[in-house]
Enzyme design. Structure first.
Site, mmCIF file in Angstrom:
data_model
loop_
_atom_site.group_PDB
_atom_site.id
_atom_site.type_symbol
_atom_site.label_atom_id
_atom_site.label_comp_id
_atom_site.label_asym_id
_atom_site.label_seq_id
_atom_site.Cartn_x
_atom_site.Cartn_y
_atom_site.Cartn_z
ATOM 1 N N SER A 168 0.779 -1.208 0.082
ATOM 2 C CA SER A 168 0.050 -0.008 0.017
ATOM 3 C C SER A 168 1.034 1.158 -0.130
ATOM 4 C CB SER A 168 -1.134 -0.010 1.255
ATOM 5 O OG SER A 168 -1.952 0.873 1.035
ATOM 6 N N ASP B 74 -6.204 -3.882 -1.999
ATOM 7 C CA ASP B 74 -5.197 -3.407 -1.051
ATOM 8 C C ASP B 74 -4.155 -4.878 -0.642
ATOM 9 O OD1 ASP B 74 -3.741 -2.491 1.120
ATOM 10 O OD2 ASP B 74 -5.298 -2.138 2.473
#
Length: 280
Positions: free
Chosen positions: A48, A167
Site C-alpha cells: 500500500s 489492498d
C-alpha cells in the site's frame, strides 16, 4: 504456488508497511535514507503506502511521498465521506493517481535502472491471497494503485494481468515472512504503528460480509487480517536463529491515523521518521 521471485543469494531486504496517511513516517525514514545515500539492500517489498514510498525512494525522488501525503491526499477531491454515502469513493484513487501522475509522477525509468528490485504486495480479489509482483516501468502505476486500493472505501478493483486486485495489506500487511522465504536473512522493517501494536479482530463482521457479499474470498481475508498481521509481529519479535531483524517504528507519540489530514500531526510524523532512520 507463487513462483520464486529472486535468487537464493539475496540476503538483505527492506520491508515497508502501509497504513494510508500513517505512511508519512516511512516517508521520513526513506528521505533520510536518500540524504545519507543508504541502500544496503538486495530487494525490497512494500504494501500500500509502503510501496509508493519505496518506489519514490528507489527513484531518488526526495520529498515526493511527503508532498503526496501532506498535500494531494489531504484534498477533498481525494478524501470525501459525504461522497461515499452517496455511492461514490470515500478515497478517490482515480483522482489521486491521475493528478499525481500528471504533476508529480514517479520516475519509473530511474527506479528500474538501479539494482534493487521492488516487489509490491496486492491481494487477489478472487482468492483473497497475497500476490508479490515485481514493479516495472510498464506496470508500476497500476500496481501501486492496486496495492493502495482500500476495499469498500475505493469501490473499484484495479486489474493486474487482467486479474482484479485490491489492498495488499488485506492479505499480508507486513510481508516480513515472505522476505525470509525469499532468502533474506538480514531484514529491516519499517512499521507504521509503534512496535508492539497488535491488531484486533474485526468487530462488525456482519457489516463487512454485507459490503463484500459479492466477494466471499476477500471477505474471509478481511476477517483473517488481524491473525495475519499478528503472525508477522510474532515473527519480528522471535525470528529464526539465522535471521536478524531491525525494526524502525514510530514512537508512542506518533499521532497520525489512517485518514489524518492535520498538517501539524503529519509534519511531526515525518520528522519522527527522519529521526528514527537509525542509519549507522
Amino acid at each position: 504456488m507463487e513462483k520464486k521471485l529472486i535468487q537464493e543469494t539475496i540476503q538483505s531486504a527492506l520491508v515497508v508497511e502501509g497504513g494510508a496517511m500513517r505512511g508519512i513516517f516511512a516517508a521520513g525514514v526513506l528521505d533520510s535514507f536518500i540524504d545519507n545515500n543508504y541502500r544496503p539492500f538486495d530487494f525490497c517489498i512494500g504494501v500500500s503506502a509502503g510501496s509508493t514510498n519505496l518506489a519514490a525512494w528507489l527513484a531518488n525522488q526526495r520529498g515526493r511521498s511527503y508532498k503526496v501525503i501532506t498535500d494531494y491526499s489531504c484534498r477533498p477531491e481525494f478524501i470525501n465521506f459525504p461522497r461515499f454515502l452517496k455511492g461514490g469513493h470515500w478515497l478517490d484513487l482515480d483522482w489521486l493517481w491521475d493528478i499525481t501522475i500528471d504533476e508529480i509522477r514517479i520516475d519509473a525509468e530511474t527506479m528500474a535502472s538501479q539494482p534493487i528490485p521492488l516487489y509490491v504486495v496486492t491481494t487477489r480479489v478472487d482468492t483473497g491471497r497475497a500476490a508479490y509482483i515485481k514493479a516495472t516501468p510498464d506496470n508500476l502505476n497500476e500496481l501501486l494503485k492496486a496495492s493502495c486500493s482500500v476495499p469498500v472505501a475505493y469501490r473499484h478493483f484495479p486489474r493486474i494481468n487482467n486479474e482484479p486486485m485490491t489492498d495488499g495489506g488485506v492479505a499480508d500487511s507486513i510481508p516480513v515472512i515472505k522476505a525470509y522465504e525469499l532468502g533474506a536473512r538480514n531484514i529491516t522493517v519499517v512499521l507504521s504503528r509503534p512496535f508492539g501494536y497488535r491488531k484486533t479482530p474485526i468487530r462488525n463482521k456482519w457489516l463487512v460480509r454485507k459490503l463484500l457479499s459479492d466477494f466471499p474470498a476477500l471477505y474471509k481475508a478481511m476477517i483473517k487480517r488481524a491473525e495475519s498481521y499478528n503472525d508477522a509481529i510474532d515473527f519480528i519479535e522471535n525470528p529464526p536463529k539465522d535471521c536478524k531483524i531491525t525494526v524502525i517504528a514510530p514512537p508512542e507519540s506518533f499521532s497520525v491515523g489512517r485518514i489524518t489530514t492535520d498538517p501539524g500531526k503529519l509534519n511531526a510524523g515525518y520528522q519522527l521518521g527522519m529521526e528514527a532512520s537509525n542509519i549507522q
